[in-house]
Write a protein that holds these residues in place. Structure first.
Motif, PDB file in Angstrom:
ATOM      1  N   SER A  87       0.837  -1.193  -0.139  1.00 12.16           N
ATOM      2  CA  SER A  87      -0.089   0.177   0.011  1.00 12.16           C
ATOM      3  C   SER A  87       0.924   1.067   0.033  1.00 12.16           C
ATOM      4  CB  SER A  87      -1.014  -0.171   1.206  1.00 12.16           C
ATOM      5  OG  SER A  87      -1.826   1.234   1.070  1.00 12.16           O
ATOM      6  N   PRO A  88       1.496   1.392  -1.304  1.00 10.71           N
ATOM      7  CA  PRO A  88       2.456   2.683  -1.192  1.00 10.71           C
ATOM      8  C   PRO A  88       2.083   4.207  -0.797  1.00 10.71           C
ATOM      9  CG  PRO A  88       1.765   2.019  -3.355  1.00 10.71           C
ATOM     10  CD  PRO A  88       1.068   1.094  -2.512  1.00 10.71           C
ATOM     11  N   ARG A  89       2.900   4.803  -0.405  1.00 14.38           N
ATOM     12  CA  ARG A  89       2.571   6.158   0.120  1.00 14.38           C
ATOM     13  C   ARG A  89       3.473   7.196  -0.974  1.00 14.38           C
ATOM     14  NH1 ARG A  89      -0.370   3.398   2.399  1.00 14.38           N
ATOM     15  NH2 ARG A  89      -1.345   3.731   4.462  1.00 14.38           N
ATOM     16  N   ILE A  90       2.992   7.952  -1.351  1.00 11.51           N
ATOM     17  CA  ILE A  90       3.746   9.017  -2.167  1.00 11.51           C
ATOM     18  C   ILE A  90       4.454  10.290  -1.455  1.00 11.51           C
ATOM     19  CG2 ILE A  90       3.349  10.659  -4.091  1.00 11.51           C
ATOM     20  CD1 ILE A  90       0.541   9.250  -4.737  1.00 11.51           C
ATOM     21  N   VAL A  91       5.568   9.959  -1.355  1.00  9.78           N
ATOM     22  CA  VAL A  91       6.570  10.949  -0.570  1.00  9.78           C
ATOM     23  C   VAL A  91       6.659  12.310  -1.198  1.00  9.78           C
ATOM     24  CG1 VAL A  91       7.329   9.293   1.165  1.00  9.78           C
ATOM     25  CG2 VAL A  91       8.765   9.746  -1.082  1.00  9.78           C
ATOM     26  N   THR A  92       6.888  12.299  -2.712  1.00  6.32           N
ATOM     27  CA  THR A  92       7.080  13.424  -3.398  1.00  6.32           C
ATOM     28  C   THR A  92       6.761  13.186  -4.944  1.00  6.32           C
ATOM     29  OG1 THR A  92       8.643  15.309  -3.672  1.00  6.32           O
ATOM     30  CG2 THR A  92       9.767  13.014  -3.913  1.00  6.32           C
ATOM     31  N   ARG A  93       6.973  14.090  -5.720  1.00  6.33           N
ATOM     32  CA  ARG A  93       6.645  14.107  -7.006  1.00  6.33           C
ATOM     33  C   ARG A  93       7.957  14.811  -7.771  1.00  6.33           C
ATOM     34  NH1 ARG A  93       0.908  14.703  -5.883  1.00  6.33           N
ATOM     35  NH2 ARG A  93       0.091  12.373  -6.427  1.00  6.33           N
ATOM     36  N   VAL A  94       8.344  14.028  -8.864  1.00  5.98           N
ATOM     37  CA  VAL A  94       9.473  14.746  -9.734  1.00  5.98           C
ATOM     38  C   VAL A  94       9.003  14.815 -11.171  1.00  5.98           C
ATOM     39  CG1 VAL A  94      11.777  14.038 -10.460  1.00  5.98           C
ATOM     40  CG2 VAL A  94      11.358  13.367  -8.360  1.00  5.98           C
ATOM     41  N   ILE A 146      -6.996  -9.829  -7.563  1.00  5.72           N
ATOM     42  CA  ILE A 146      -6.520  -9.041  -6.597  1.00  5.72           C
ATOM     43  C   ILE A 146      -6.835  -9.424  -5.129  1.00  5.72           C
ATOM     44  CG2 ILE A 146      -6.168  -6.786  -5.529  1.00  5.72           C
ATOM     45  CD1 ILE A 146      -7.192  -5.723  -8.329  1.00  5.72           C
ATOM     46  N   PRO A 147      -6.105  -9.961  -4.127  1.00  8.00           N
ATOM     47  CA  PRO A 147      -6.265 -10.526  -2.881  1.00  8.00           C
ATOM     48  C   PRO A 147      -6.413  -9.412  -1.962  1.00  8.00           C
ATOM     49  CG  PRO A 147      -3.929 -11.125  -3.505  1.00  8.00           C
ATOM     50  CD  PRO A 147      -4.599 -10.295  -4.808  1.00  8.00           C
ATOM     51  N   ASP A 148      -6.902  -9.732  -0.907  1.00  9.21           N
ATOM     52  CA  ASP A 148      -7.221  -8.801   0.076  1.00  9.21           C
ATOM     53  C   ASP A 148      -6.012  -7.899   0.491  1.00  9.21           C
ATOM     54  OD1 ASP A 148     -10.009  -9.246   0.146  1.00  9.21           O
ATOM     55  OD2 ASP A 148     -10.209 -10.427   1.684  1.00  9.21           O
ATOM     56  N   HIS A 149      -4.854  -8.836   0.820  1.00 12.50           N
ATOM     57  CA  HIS A 149      -3.728  -8.026   1.156  1.00 12.50           C
ATOM     58  C   HIS A 149      -2.916  -7.190   0.030  1.00 12.50           C
ATOM     59  CE1 HIS A 149      -1.604 -11.376  -0.959  1.00 12.50           C
ATOM     60  NE2 HIS A 149      -0.528 -10.535  -0.912  1.00 12.50           N
ATOM     61  N   VAL A 150      -3.339  -7.115  -1.039  1.00 11.46           N
ATOM     62  CA  VAL A 150      -2.895  -6.248  -2.093  1.00 11.46           C
ATOM     63  C   VAL A 150      -3.771  -4.977  -2.115  1.00 11.46           C
ATOM     64  CG1 VAL A 150      -2.299  -5.709  -4.370  1.00 11.46           C
ATOM     65  CG2 VAL A 150      -1.620  -7.841  -3.314  1.00 11.46           C
ATOM     66  N   ASP A 151      -3.278  -3.693  -2.014  1.00 11.74           N
ATOM     67  CA  ASP A 151      -4.272  -2.437  -2.245  1.00 11.74           C
ATOM     68  C   ASP A 151      -4.154  -2.080  -3.657  1.00 11.74           C
ATOM     69  OD1 ASP A 151      -5.433  -0.166  -1.864  1.00 11.74           O
ATOM     70  OD2 ASP A 151      -3.869   0.919  -0.428  1.00 11.74           O
ATOM     71  N   ALA A 152      -4.985  -2.127  -4.431  1.00 12.72           N
ATOM     72  CA  ALA A 152      -5.246  -1.549  -5.755  1.00 12.72           C
ATOM     73  C   ALA A 152      -5.377  -0.272  -5.766  1.00 12.72           C
ATOM     74  CB  ALA A 152      -6.214  -2.209  -6.488  1.00 12.72           C
ATOM     75  N   THR A 153      -4.404   0.658  -5.824  1.00 15.57           N
ATOM     76  CA  THR A 153      -4.358   2.168  -5.694  1.00 15.57           C
ATOM     77  C   THR A 153      -3.385   2.771  -6.529  1.00 15.57           C
ATOM     78  OG1 THR A 153      -3.914   3.969  -4.015  1.00 15.57           O
ATOM     79  CG2 THR A 153      -2.384   1.918  -3.885  1.00 15.57           C
ATOM     80  N   THR A 154      -3.491   3.976  -6.853  1.00 17.96           N
ATOM     81  CA  THR A 154      -2.429   4.939  -7.491  1.00 17.96           C
ATOM     82  C   THR A 154      -1.372   5.264  -6.584  1.00 17.96           C
ATOM     83  OG1 THR A 154      -3.968   6.599  -7.680  1.00 17.96           O
ATOM     84  CG2 THR A 154      -3.914   5.295  -9.799  1.00 17.96           C
ATOM     85  N   GLY A 155      -1.422   4.959  -5.206  1.00 22.16           N
ATOM     86  CA  GLY A 155      -0.787   5.530  -4.215  1.00 22.16           C
ATOM     87  C   GLY A 155      -1.412   6.454  -3.392  1.00 22.16           C
ATOM     88  N   HIS A 156      -1.066   6.380  -1.901  1.00 18.32           N
ATOM     89  CA  HIS A 156      -1.913   7.365  -1.109  1.00 18.32           C
ATOM     90  C   HIS A 156      -0.890   8.378  -0.814  1.00 18.32           C
ATOM     91  CE1 HIS A 156      -4.722   4.218  -0.342  1.00 18.32           C
ATOM     92  NE2 HIS A 156      -3.880   3.570  -0.247  1.00 18.32           N
ATOM     93  N   ALA A 157      -1.352   9.761  -0.342  1.00 17.65           N
ATOM     94  CA  ALA A 157      -0.522  10.642  -0.029  1.00 17.65           C
ATOM     95  C   ALA A 157       0.213  10.492   1.093  1.00 17.65           C
ATOM     96  CB  ALA A 157      -1.220  12.109  -0.014  1.00 17.65           C
ATOM     97  N   PHE A 158       1.416  10.900   1.267  1.00 19.67           N
ATOM     98  CA  PHE A 158       2.104  10.633   2.648  1.00 19.67           C
ATOM     99  C   PHE A 158       1.397  11.294   3.666  1.00 19.67           C
ATOM    100  CE2 PHE A 158       5.609  12.678   5.236  1.00 19.67           C
ATOM    101  CZ  PHE A 158       6.004  11.535   6.061  1.00 19.67           C
ATOM    102  N   GLY A 159       1.175  10.660   4.762  1.00 21.34           N
ATOM    103  CA  GLY A 159       0.572  11.226   6.078  1.00 21.34           C
ATOM    104  C   GLY A 159      -0.921  10.846   6.106  1.00 21.34           C
ATOM    105  N   THR A 160      -1.688   9.795   4.815  1.00 24.79           N
ATOM    106  CA  THR A 160      -2.883   9.622   5.036  1.00 24.79           C
ATOM    107  C   THR A 160      -2.979   8.227   4.942  1.00 24.79           C
ATOM    108  OG1 THR A 160      -2.885   9.678   2.522  1.00 24.79           O
ATOM    109  CG2 THR A 160      -3.701  11.846   3.721  1.00 24.79           C
TER     110      THR A 160
END
Length: 131
Positions: free
Chosen positions: A20-27, A117-131
């Motif tokens: 479940s990745p967190r987006i820490v910054t953008r380039v 997609i199993p339950d333990h995999v978060d299908a996302t485009t990333g979560h903002a850092f801190g959320t």
């Protein structure tokens, strides 16, 4: 995005969810994502983009299905690897790992084509850092 330095250890300590990745910054038009990973992700493909991995802690395995057959790349801490666009792959970390990825903003973690997609995999485009 923050205009201050972001300690990656603090970013990783801010959440417990795996795959479940967190987006820490953008380039430019790319997200810089950190994630905790353990066990298996799913077989998936990013049709239009490469996927960059940097192992911050632990060891990551990436299985690849290539024209010559299937192979697995082992990435110890400090290693980088890029999965070429259009290559079916499945990351897994038997003992857990922390990773950093570069992907175009809006890229789904499960790619454009994927297994169920199993339950333990978060299908996302990333979560903002801190959320």
């Amino acid at each position: 995005m923050s205009s201050e330095p972001i300690p990656l250890g603090r970013a990783l300590a801010s959440f417990d969810a795996v795959w479940s990745p967190r987006i820490v910054t953008r380039v430019n038009d790319y997200d810089v994502r950190v994630a905790k990973v353990e066990g298996e992700h799913i077989w998936h493909v990013h049709d239009d983009t490469d996927e960059f991995f940097l192992v911050l802690d632990g060891e990551l395995h990436i299985s690849l299905r290539e024209p010559d057959g299937e192979r697995t790349v082992l990435l110890p801490q400090g290693s980088v690897f890029t999965v070429p666009r259009g290559t079916e792959h499945r990351p897994y970390a038997p003992a857990g790992a922390a990773i950093l990825m570069f992907e175009p903003t809006g890229t789904p973690t499960v790619g454009d084509r994927h297994d169920e997609i199993p339950d333990h995999v978060d299908a996302t485009t990333g979560h903002a850092f801190g959320t």
